[in-house]
Design an enzyme around this catalytic site. Sequence first.
Site, mmCIF file in Angstrom:
data_model
loop_
_atom_site.group_PDB
_atom_site.id
_atom_site.type_symbol
_atom_site.label_atom_id
_atom_site.label_comp_id
_atom_site.label_asym_id
_atom_site.label_seq_id
_atom_site.Cartn_x
_atom_site.Cartn_y
_atom_site.Cartn_z
ATOM 1 N N HIS A 40 4.081 1.141 2.112
ATOM 2 C CA HIS A 40 5.201 0.399 1.509
ATOM 3 C C HIS A 40 5.804 1.192 0.355
ATOM 4 C CE1 HIS A 40 2.729 -3.123 3.031
ATOM 5 N NE2 HIS A 40 3.891 -3.326 3.604
ATOM 6 N N HIS A 47 0.856 -1.191 0.000
ATOM 7 C CA HIS A 47 0.000 0.000 0.000
ATOM 8 C C HIS A 47 0.892 1.240 0.000
ATOM 9 C CE1 HIS A 47 1.140 0.096 4.165
ATOM 10 N NE2 HIS A 47 0.568 -1.067 4.398
ATOM 11 N N ALA A 48 0.269 2.409 0.190
ATOM 12 C CA ALA A 48 1.017 3.664 0.106
ATOM 13 C C ALA A 48 2.168 3.724 1.109
ATOM 14 C CB ALA A 48 0.077 4.844 0.308
ATOM 15 N N ASP A 76 5.056 -0.182 12.791
ATOM 16 C CA ASP A 76 5.475 -1.296 13.640
ATOM 17 C C ASP A 76 6.658 -0.805 14.471
ATOM 18 O OD1 ASP A 76 3.842 -3.695 12.573
ATOM 19 O OD2 ASP A 76 4.610 -2.741 10.777
ATOM 20 N N GLN A 123 8.575 -3.360 16.441
ATOM 21 C CA GLN A 123 9.359 -4.185 15.507
ATOM 22 C C GLN A 123 10.661 -3.470 15.137
ATOM 23 O OE1 GLN A 123 7.847 -6.575 11.986
ATOM 24 N NE2 GLN A 123 8.393 -4.708 10.919
ATOM 25 N N SER A 139 -1.948 -3.261 5.499
ATOM 26 C CA SER A 139 -2.464 -4.310 4.607
ATOM 27 C C SER A 139 -3.787 -4.832 5.139
ATOM 28 C CB SER A 139 -1.453 -5.447 4.500
ATOM 29 O OG SER A 139 -0.226 -4.932 4.022
HETATM 30 O O1 PAF Z 1 6.658 -5.646 8.817
HETATM 31 C C1 PAF Z 1 6.525 -6.648 8.082
HETATM 32 O O2 PAF Z 1 5.860 -6.616 7.049
HETATM 33 C C2 PAF Z 1 7.159 -7.962 8.514
HETATM 34 O O3 PAF Z 1 7.111 -8.139 9.885
HETATM 35 C C3 PAF Z 1 8.587 -8.137 7.977
HETATM 36 C C4 PAF Z 1 9.522 -7.088 8.576
HETATM 37 C C5 PAF Z 1 8.600 -8.036 6.483
HETATM 38 C C6 PAF Z 1 9.136 -9.518 8.377
HETATM 39 O O4 PAF Z 1 8.371 -10.539 7.824
#
Ligand code: PAF
Length: 281
Positions: free
Chosen positions: A37, A34-35, A153, A156, A189
């Site tokens: 990414h 999406h936008a 994220d 993350q 997503s």
């Molecule tokens: O953020 C994501 O889309 C996922 O966690 C990643 C970093 C691609 C790992 O699968």
Amino acid sequence: MQTCETKVELRDVLKKHHAANQMIVLVPTMGALHAGHQSLLEQARQMAGKDGVVVSSLFVNPIQFNNAGDLQTYPRTPEQDLEICQRAGVDYVFTPTPEEMYTGVRSISVEETYLSTTLCGASRPGHFAGVCTVLAKLFNIVQPTDAIFGKKDYQQLAIIRRLVRDLDIPVRIHGAEIVRHENGLAYSSRNARLTATQKEEATVLRQALLQAKNEFRAGVPVAEVKANASAMINKVAGTEIDYLEIVNAETMQPIEENADPALLATAVYFGDVRLIDNIEL
Ligand code: PAF
């Protein structure tokens, strides 16, 4: 743009770029682009310049899903993803199958044990071990000089910084700002699984975050800031808060006092769709 389905193929095409000491910028994704990414890919292109290369992976990583239903319903739009990559100027797209990625019976897992004890790490057991494991593999396969991840994220991103620090993986990690719809809803997503009404209702997340930031800055006690934000979200029928927490933005541990650097992070179900969002306070 070239698409590689196997690790051998990708390593092979990247050899010449490593030999020439070129900048290699990796944008790992799970597809359904999406936008948000698109902005990561464009930043990667800009960072790599005309002398460097951009690699993106499209791989729905099964081992980071703690819920089989979530994995099954995760949106998949492979053709559209390739078009978006092409338009953003990606040089190589890696599209392995799960069998290609995880050969044989896997008996090694990369686990982070501090930053991942809260927020999504607490509510999705095994999730961040799945993320760290696949990223350790991707970093080894691609050996990028740089990699870009979105701040939606946020936890993350903090864990990835720790992963490369603690395992001495020679890659520079970059965090990119959240991209939002005009009404404030962060691109995700999972938004594809919301009804039109839920997409409207989900804007409450942004409103609650902005209110919390104002209150936090004005010195309202942390517990009260969280309670007010939760109350605003709970007013929307069909929502269920998974977590709403104010944490130290570096350690991801909950804080009780108004101290910098602070982050409010939340995960909320709209029906059976779980959305996350956050704001630096
Ligand atoms: O953020 C994501 O889309 C996922 O966690 C990643 C970093 C691609 C790992 O699968």
